[in-house]
Design a protein around this motif. Structure first.
Motif, PDB file in Angstrom:
ATOM      1  N   THR A  22       0.710  -1.187  -0.106  1.00  0.00           N
ATOM      2  CA  THR A  22      -0.049   0.074  -0.022  1.00  0.00           C
ATOM      3  C   THR A  22       0.873   1.199  -0.031  1.00  0.00           C
ATOM      4  O   THR A  22       0.550   2.102  -0.673  1.00  0.00           O
ATOM      5  N   ALA A  23       2.138   1.108   0.767  1.00  0.00           N
ATOM      6  CA  ALA A  23       2.839   2.312   0.495  1.00  0.00           C
ATOM      7  C   ALA A  23       3.574   2.503  -0.645  1.00  0.00           C
ATOM      8  O   ALA A  23       3.564   3.685  -1.057  1.00  0.00           O
ATOM      9  N   ARG A  24       3.934   1.434  -1.504  1.00  0.00           N
ATOM     10  CA  ARG A  24       4.353   1.626  -2.805  1.00  0.00           C
ATOM     11  C   ARG A  24       3.247   2.148  -3.606  1.00  0.00           C
ATOM     12  O   ARG A  24       3.659   3.052  -4.473  1.00  0.00           O
ATOM     13  N   ASP A 118       5.736   4.117  15.868  1.00  0.00           N
ATOM     14  CA  ASP A 118       5.870   5.491  15.104  1.00  0.00           C
ATOM     15  C   ASP A 118       4.535   5.779  14.141  1.00  0.00           C
ATOM     16  O   ASP A 118       4.456   7.009  13.916  1.00  0.00           O
ATOM     17  N   LEU A 119       3.718   4.846  13.718  1.00  0.00           N
ATOM     18  CA  LEU A 119       2.780   4.873  13.092  1.00  0.00           C
ATOM     19  C   LEU A 119       1.415   5.746  13.679  1.00  0.00           C
ATOM     20  O   LEU A 119       0.947   6.580  13.352  1.00  0.00           O
ATOM     21  N   PRO A 133       6.215  11.325   1.404  1.00  0.00           N
ATOM     22  CA  PRO A 133       7.380  10.426   1.210  1.00  0.00           C
ATOM     23  C   PRO A 133       8.171  10.105   2.469  1.00  0.00           C
ATOM     24  O   PRO A 133       8.737   8.848   2.777  1.00  0.00           O
ATOM     25  N   THR A 134       8.140  10.919   3.711  1.00  0.00           N
ATOM     26  CA  THR A 134       8.763  10.554   4.567  1.00  0.00           C
ATOM     27  C   THR A 134       7.973   9.272   5.397  1.00  0.00           C
ATOM     28  O   THR A 134       8.706   8.332   6.014  1.00  0.00           O
ATOM     29  N   PHE A 135       6.884   9.382   5.506  1.00  0.00           N
ATOM     30  CA  PHE A 135       5.974   8.445   5.988  1.00  0.00           C
ATOM     31  C   PHE A 135       5.966   7.095   5.383  1.00  0.00           C
ATOM     32  O   PHE A 135       6.283   6.087   5.933  1.00  0.00           O
ATOM     33  N   LEU A 136       5.784   7.183   3.777  1.00  0.00           N
ATOM     34  CA  LEU A 136       5.983   6.031   3.325  1.00  0.00           C
ATOM     35  C   LEU A 136       7.533   5.322   3.161  1.00  0.00           C
ATOM     36  O   LEU A 136       7.522   4.059   3.220  1.00  0.00           O
ATOM     37  N   ASN A 137       8.628   6.199   3.549  1.00  0.00           N
ATOM     38  CA  ASN A 137       9.969   5.414   3.619  1.00  0.00           C
ATOM     39  C   ASN A 137       9.812   4.611   4.910  1.00  0.00           C
ATOM     40  O   ASN A 137      10.455   3.667   4.797  1.00  0.00           O
TER      41      ASN A 137
END
Length: 314
Positions: A22-24, A118-119, A133-137
């Motif tokens: 899902t992040a991708r 963290d989430l 992008p910071t979250f997805l990484n």
């Protein structure tokens, strides 16, 4: 191994893999939405396509009446109304991890637990498009930590094998969905096939599965849709390809069969699907219809998942 422990390990890995996938998907939408203005003169539907790829478009429409970047991010990343949101995936993964804590190494547990903490911080701070992008990484790095810990620290026994089955069933499903959505949904109606926006989208798809450099190593030419499909469907050396996933599924199901002294429907289904992929050519697939092939594959992949559940996890 107790079936409930095998079930927890299987779904633990599926949910971690699903969160990464899902992040991708969100990363692809973000990259495409950030295309140069000249490309964006055509009407694009990258955020809606993210929902379609994740299989969440119908659920989204029960909550929201309009697709916006902020709503898609919220729904796919944190929403309690979406059982496959990244937050819900890690919640469920952590619950499963706690129930089989004795079967996990300390590194695997730490990867899951720290990500869960963290989430919660990211959810409280409200992720916006600009800091997406910071979250997805973080999500992708967590999955890599968990996957790498499993590969490096787990005994090669039934706990490991059931864990890997979850990874590859989920990964195969995602790869097929990403390809299918790009081929049938993403390109705007007024955009040229083979044009600049089409090229950029194929490149974004390859980046989403960490395969852009691999494509260049294998084919040594500009992006071609049929070669992208060949890489992500038939090339076993590509870790996220359908062929690679089914080679691994067949191998680990055989390992389980040998451990318990018997094989069954799941072994036969995995071998049959692997053999079909090994004997296909990309020309055959396109002649039959890529969309039709991918839809049939997704159905067969779901059938294998059900067979594994009935044979070992029920």
């Amino acid at each position: 191994m107790l079936s409930r422990d095998a079930d927890s390990l299987y779904w633990l890995s599926r949910y971690v893999e699903r969160a990464e996938n899902t992040a991708r998907v969100l990363d692809v939408a973000y990259r495409m939405a950030s295309m140069p203005i000249a490309y964006n003169e055509a009407h694009t539907n990258e955020w809606e396509s993210a929902l379609v790829t994740a299989g969440a478009i119908d659920q989204f429409r029960t909550v929201y009446d309009e697709v916006t970047p902020e709503r898609v991010i919220e729904f796919l990343a944190f929403s309690d109304a979406n059982p496959s949101s990244i937050q819900r995936c890690f919640d469920t993964a952590r619950q499963n991890a706690r129930s089989v804590r004795g079967s996990l190494t300390s590194e695997m547990w730490e990867a899951i637990n720290s990500a869960w903490l963290d989430l919660r911080r990211f959810k409280a701070e409200k992720v916006q498009v600009e800091n997406l992008p910071t979250f997805l990484n973080l999500v992708k790095e967590t999955s890599l930590r968990y996957d790498g810990s499993a590969m490096r620290t787990m005994l090669r026994n039934d706990a490991y094998w059931f864990s890997r089955l979850g990874v590859y069933i989920e990964r195969a499903d995602n790869t097929a969905r990403v390809l299918d959505v790009k081929y049938h949904v993403l390109l705007p109606q007024d955009a040229e096939v083979g044009g600049g926006i089409d090229y950029y989208q194929w490149a974004a798809i390859l980046r989403s599965v960490s395969a852009l450099v691999s494509y260049q190593w294998v084919y040594h030419q500009n992006l071609r849709p049929w070669l992208v499909a060949d890489l992500l469907i038939l090339r076993e050396e590509m870790p996220r390809s359908l062929a690679a996933c089914y080679a691994a599924l067949s191998r680990h199901l055989d390992d389980i069969g040998h451990r318990y002294g018997t094989s069954g429907p799941s072994q036969r289904l995995a071998r049959a699907s692997h053999a079909r992929l090994a004997n296909q050519t990309i020309e055959d697939i396109f002649q039959h219809g890529l969309h039709e092939f991918l839809q049939e594959f997704i159905a067969e992949n779901n059938k294998l998942g059900l067979a594994i559940t009935n044979q070992y996890l029920g």
